[in-house]
Design a protein around this motif. Structure first.
Motif, PDB file in Angstrom:
ATOM      1  N   ARG A  50      10.679   0.935   0.791  1.00  0.00           N
ATOM      2  CA  ARG A  50      10.205   0.212  -0.468  1.00  0.00           C
ATOM      3  C   ARG A  50       9.598  -1.300  -0.048  1.00  0.00           C
ATOM      4  O   ARG A  50      10.539  -2.121   0.239  1.00  0.00           O
ATOM      5  N   ALA A  51       8.450  -1.534  -0.343  1.00  0.00           N
ATOM      6  CA  ALA A  51       7.655  -2.466   0.033  1.00  0.00           C
ATOM      7  C   ALA A  51       6.753  -3.131  -0.824  1.00  0.00           C
ATOM      8  O   ALA A  51       5.722  -2.469  -1.089  1.00  0.00           O
ATOM      9  N   GLY A  52       6.994  -3.986  -1.812  1.00  0.00           N
ATOM     10  CA  GLY A  52       6.051  -4.512  -2.498  1.00  0.00           C
ATOM     11  C   GLY A  52       6.491  -4.210  -3.885  1.00  0.00           C
ATOM     12  O   GLY A  52       7.629  -4.058  -4.245  1.00  0.00           O
ATOM     13  N   ASN A  53       5.294  -4.505  -4.861  1.00  0.00           N
ATOM     14  CA  ASN A  53       5.334  -4.369  -6.187  1.00  0.00           C
ATOM     15  C   ASN A  53       5.757  -2.972  -6.737  1.00  0.00           C
ATOM     16  O   ASN A  53       5.879  -2.232  -6.174  1.00  0.00           O
ATOM     17  N   ALA A  54       6.043  -2.905  -8.121  1.00  0.00           N
ATOM     18  CA  ALA A  54       6.211  -1.513  -8.865  1.00  0.00           C
ATOM     19  C   ALA A  54       4.882  -0.801  -8.788  1.00  0.00           C
ATOM     20  O   ALA A  54       5.190   0.508  -8.483  1.00  0.00           O
ATOM     21  N   LYS A  55       3.907  -1.197  -8.709  1.00  0.00           N
ATOM     22  CA  LYS A  55       2.754  -0.526  -8.730  1.00  0.00           C
ATOM     23  C   LYS A  55       1.894  -0.956  -7.490  1.00  0.00           C
ATOM     24  O   LYS A  55       1.740  -2.074  -7.155  1.00  0.00           O
ATOM     25  N   GLY A  56       1.254   0.165  -6.924  1.00  0.00           N
ATOM     26  CA  GLY A  56       0.250  -0.085  -5.610  1.00  0.00           C
ATOM     27  C   GLY A  56      -0.182   1.021  -5.434  1.00  0.00           C
ATOM     28  O   GLY A  56      -0.084   2.079  -6.102  1.00  0.00           O
ATOM     29  N   MET A  57      -0.790   1.092  -4.249  1.00  0.00           N
ATOM     30  CA  MET A  57      -1.557   2.130  -3.439  1.00  0.00           C
ATOM     31  C   MET A  57      -1.465   1.921  -2.018  1.00  0.00           C
ATOM     32  O   MET A  57      -1.641   1.006  -1.408  1.00  0.00           O
ATOM     33  N   THR A  76     -11.151  10.572   8.872  1.00  0.00           N
ATOM     34  CA  THR A  76     -10.983  10.412  10.246  1.00  0.00           C
ATOM     35  C   THR A  76      -9.167  10.498  10.798  1.00  0.00           C
ATOM     36  O   THR A  76      -8.407  10.553  10.002  1.00  0.00           O
ATOM     37  N   ARG A  77      -9.175  10.695  12.181  1.00  0.00           N
ATOM     38  CA  ARG A  77      -7.735  10.983  12.536  1.00  0.00           C
ATOM     39  C   ARG A  77      -7.140   9.653  12.821  1.00  0.00           C
ATOM     40  O   ARG A  77      -6.034   9.808  13.780  1.00  0.00           O
ATOM     41  N   SER A  78      -7.739   8.460  12.568  1.00  0.00           N
ATOM     42  CA  SER A  78      -7.006   7.191  12.840  1.00  0.00           C
ATOM     43  C   SER A  78      -5.658   6.994  12.101  1.00  0.00           C
ATOM     44  O   SER A  78      -5.612   7.807  11.183  1.00  0.00           O
ATOM     45  N   GLY A  79      -4.652   6.667  12.990  1.00  0.00           N
ATOM     46  CA  GLY A  79      -3.399   6.398  12.525  1.00  0.00           C
ATOM     47  C   GLY A  79      -3.414   5.223  11.590  1.00  0.00           C
ATOM     48  O   GLY A  79      -2.087   4.927  10.941  1.00  0.00           O
ATOM     49  N   LYS A  80      -4.351   4.359  11.470  1.00  0.00           N
ATOM     50  CA  LYS A  80      -4.038   3.306  10.466  1.00  0.00           C
ATOM     51  C   LYS A  80      -3.592   3.362   9.206  1.00  0.00           C
ATOM     52  O   LYS A  80      -4.304   4.451   8.627  1.00  0.00           O
ATOM     53  N   VAL A  81      -2.840   2.612   8.452  1.00  0.00           N
ATOM     54  CA  VAL A  81      -2.355   2.892   7.173  1.00  0.00           C
ATOM     55  C   VAL A  81      -2.844   1.616   6.298  1.00  0.00           C
ATOM     56  O   VAL A  81      -2.713   0.322   6.806  1.00  0.00           O
ATOM     57  N   TYR A  82      -3.184   1.804   5.260  1.00  0.00           N
ATOM     58  CA  TYR A  82      -3.748   0.698   4.382  1.00  0.00           C
ATOM     59  C   TYR A  82      -3.032   0.624   3.185  1.00  0.00           C
ATOM     60  O   TYR A  82      -2.519   1.509   2.550  1.00  0.00           O
ATOM     61  N   LEU A  83      -2.498  -0.573   2.870  1.00  0.00           N
ATOM     62  CA  LEU A  83      -1.474  -0.923   1.750  1.00  0.00           C
ATOM     63  C   LEU A  83      -2.029  -2.066   0.839  1.00  0.00           C
ATOM     64  O   LEU A  83      -2.264  -2.918   0.990  1.00  0.00           O
ATOM     65  N   PHE A  84      -2.213  -1.397  -0.543  1.00  0.00           N
ATOM     66  CA  PHE A  84      -2.692  -2.360  -1.485  1.00  0.00           C
ATOM     67  C   PHE A  84      -1.460  -2.624  -2.526  1.00  0.00           C
ATOM     68  O   PHE A  84      -1.390  -1.784  -3.279  1.00  0.00           O
ATOM     69  N   ASN A  85      -1.050  -3.726  -2.522  1.00  0.00           N
ATOM     70  CA  ASN A  85       0.155  -4.108  -3.154  1.00  0.00           C
ATOM     71  C   ASN A  85      -0.038  -4.778  -4.438  1.00  0.00           C
ATOM     72  O   ASN A  85      -0.716  -5.778  -4.502  1.00  0.00           O
ATOM     73  N   GLY A  86       0.391  -4.202  -5.493  1.00  0.00           N
ATOM     74  CA  GLY A  86       0.066  -4.916  -6.870  1.00  0.00           C
ATOM     75  C   GLY A  86      -1.132  -4.039  -7.612  1.00  0.00           C
ATOM     76  O   GLY A  86      -1.888  -3.327  -7.022  1.00  0.00           O
ATOM     77  N   VAL A  87      -1.735  -4.646  -8.757  1.00  0.00           N
ATOM     78  CA  VAL A  87      -2.582  -4.150  -9.359  1.00  0.00           C
ATOM     79  C   VAL A  87      -3.778  -4.915  -9.470  1.00  0.00           C
ATOM     80  O   VAL A  87      -4.905  -5.075 -10.023  1.00  0.00           O
ATOM     81  N   SER A 134       9.608  -5.141   8.734  1.00  0.00           N
ATOM     82  CA  SER A 134      10.391  -5.945   7.578  1.00  0.00           C
ATOM     83  C   SER A 134       9.521  -6.387   6.404  1.00  0.00           C
ATOM     84  O   SER A 134       8.875  -7.237   6.422  1.00  0.00           O
ATOM     85  N   LYS A 135       9.734  -5.618   5.270  1.00  0.00           N
ATOM     86  CA  LYS A 135       8.856  -5.736   4.089  1.00  0.00           C
ATOM     87  C   LYS A 135       7.391  -5.485   4.509  1.00  0.00           C
ATOM     88  O   LYS A 135       7.197  -4.365   5.186  1.00  0.00           O
ATOM     89  N   LEU A 136       6.567  -6.259   4.786  1.00  0.00           N
ATOM     90  CA  LEU A 136       5.029  -6.215   5.153  1.00  0.00           C
ATOM     91  C   LEU A 136       4.746  -7.156   6.265  1.00  0.00           C
ATOM     92  O   LEU A 136       3.642  -7.458   6.291  1.00  0.00           O
ATOM     93  N   SER A 137       5.726  -7.583   6.843  1.00  0.00           N
ATOM     94  CA  SER A 137       5.356  -8.744   8.046  1.00  0.00           C
ATOM     95  C   SER A 137       4.655  -8.409   9.007  1.00  0.00           C
ATOM     96  O   SER A 137       4.070  -9.176   9.731  1.00  0.00           O
ATOM     97  N   ARG A 138       4.641  -6.918   9.419  1.00  0.00           N
ATOM     98  CA  ARG A 138       3.878  -6.515  10.672  1.00  0.00           C
ATOM     99  C   ARG A 138       2.442  -6.033  10.141  1.00  0.00           C
ATOM    100  O   ARG A 138       1.573  -5.824  10.944  1.00  0.00           O
ATOM    101  N   GLY A 139       2.198  -6.240   9.074  1.00  0.00           N
ATOM    102  CA  GLY A 139       0.860  -5.860   8.553  1.00  0.00           C
ATOM    103  C   GLY A 139      -0.212  -7.079   8.943  1.00  0.00           C
ATOM    104  O   GLY A 139       0.021  -8.052   8.789  1.00  0.00           O
TER     105      GLY A 139
END
Length: 390
Positions: A146-153, A160-171, A189-194
């Protein structure tokens, strides 16, 4: 003189007799009071004894009631577990044993009609697309964190086969997070490594997608402006105002999202809704290179009680919040090639455990759905089948 003496003696004798009578009276009164005090003491002792016995009885009854309450609570918990298990078994049986038709028909004729329809659909589908996969069921669910707000993506690049992950926190934000892998996201820890990626403008809603090295998102504002952002050089590659007049939120349970962009095996799609057709969800096929609209459809899928949707092989699956505890369900399916519909699609439940899905993003390379549920990042592993098997 003698008479005086006699009178005095008589008076003394009379006084002595009166005192004796008074003393006798007082003695009788004292004895009566003592008897009454003794009676009161006996009654008090008896009442105290009865009160002690009543207290003991009440304590025993309270202990018995507490034990019965615990037994009842245990029984209720067992019943709830059994009901939940029965619901799951009924859902499974319903998916495995569809209801038989109400009319008696010739089986040979039915087989011939089915074969004819399949051949027609097969020929039509071959012309439009080589993609024939559809969802059969949810194989597994994995809650990452659980990292971020109640809504996000959150999602990966779907092409592509890239392992990268993209996180949009909030609306409504202009900075997203990039992680080298799902493992890095989980260990963070939360989103500290992003890695922070600052966009030229804020996004609106949760309908973003990442496709072929580009981020496609809807700019926050009154106009529905779709932005194509190049991750390689960090600049806007293209933008377009989406041609939808008087837009309304595409899902009633995710009111901040006016366009939900999705990328599948066939390219880029946009789910939206307008006041002209405010009851149902609309679909558009977009050119990922130019952002031109190639074609539009009015689907039969209602907006009411809808959480989110995803697209697989040109088929839209809309997920709705059900009355069942902690569970969402695909209740409407729309295929642009008319091969799959809500009538012949498998019954698919999402075993969610928190609030409501604010986004569902399908990854065709992994055949997984990246879900955001009340701040939790969840992976749903899918079981697929061929459309021609329906």
């Amino acid at each position: 003189m003698r008479a005086l003496i006699l009178i005095t003696a008589a008076l003394i004798s009379l006084a002595s007799g009166q005192n004796q009578a008074l003393m006798d009276y007082l003695e009788r009164r004292m004895l009566s009071i003592e008897e009454r005090i003794s009676l009161w003491q006996d009654q008090t002792n008896r009442q105290a004894s009865e009160l002690r016995e009543f207290k003991q009885q009440v304590s025993a009854l309270l202990e018995s009631m507490e034990k019965q309450r615990e037994d009842l609570r245990s029984d209720l918990s067992s019943v709830v577990s059994r009901v939940d298990r029965v619901e799951r078994e009924m859902d499974y049986l319903e998916t495995q044993n569809p209801q038989p038709p109400c009319m008696d028909v010739d089986e040979h004729l039915v087989e011939q009609e089915v074969a004819t329809v399949k051949e027609k659909n097969k020929a039509k589908y071959t012309k439009l697309s080589d993609c024939r996969d559809m969802i059969s069921s949810i194989k597994a669910m994995k809650i990452l964190k659980r990292a971020g707000n109640a809504k996000g993506m959150w999602t990966k690049d779907t092409s592509t086969r890239s392992g990268k992950v993209y996180l949009f926190n909030g609306v409504s934000e202009d900075t997203l997070y990039e992680f080298a892998s799902i493992r890095d996201l989980t260990a963070s820890s939360k989103l500290s490594r992003g890695k922070l990626i600052k966009l030229p403008s804020s996004w609106g809603g949760t309908g973003h997608t990442v496709y072929n090295g580009f981020i496609y998102y809807v700019k926050e504002g009154q106009e529905l402006q779709v932005i194509k952002y190049d991750l390689r050089n960090g600049s806007i590659a293209d933008s377009v105002v989406f041609p939808a007049e008087n837009p309304v939120p595409v899902y009633s349970l995710t009111s901040e999202t006016y366009i939900d962009l999705a990328a599948d095996e066939e390219g880029l799609w946009a789910l939206y809704a307008t006041q002209e057709n405010d009851r149902n969800i609309c679909l558009a096929k977009m050119d990922p290179n130019t952002l031109d609209i190639e074609q539009m459809w009015d689907t039969p899928c209602p907006r009411e009680n809808a959480e989110a949707a995803f697209v697989i092989c040109g088929t839209v699956y809309v997920v709705y919040n059900t009355k069942l505890p902690s569970r969402s369900r695909v209740q409407c399916v729309y295929d642009v090639n008319d091969m799959v519909s809500s009538d012949n699609a498998p019954l698919v439940y999402f075993p969610k455990r928190y609030g409501s899905h604010s986004s569902l993003k399908y990854n065709p390379l992994e055949q997984q759905i990246y879900a955001w549920d009340d701040g939790y990042q969840i992976l749903y592993k899918l079981v697929m089948k061929k459309k021609l098997e329906v």
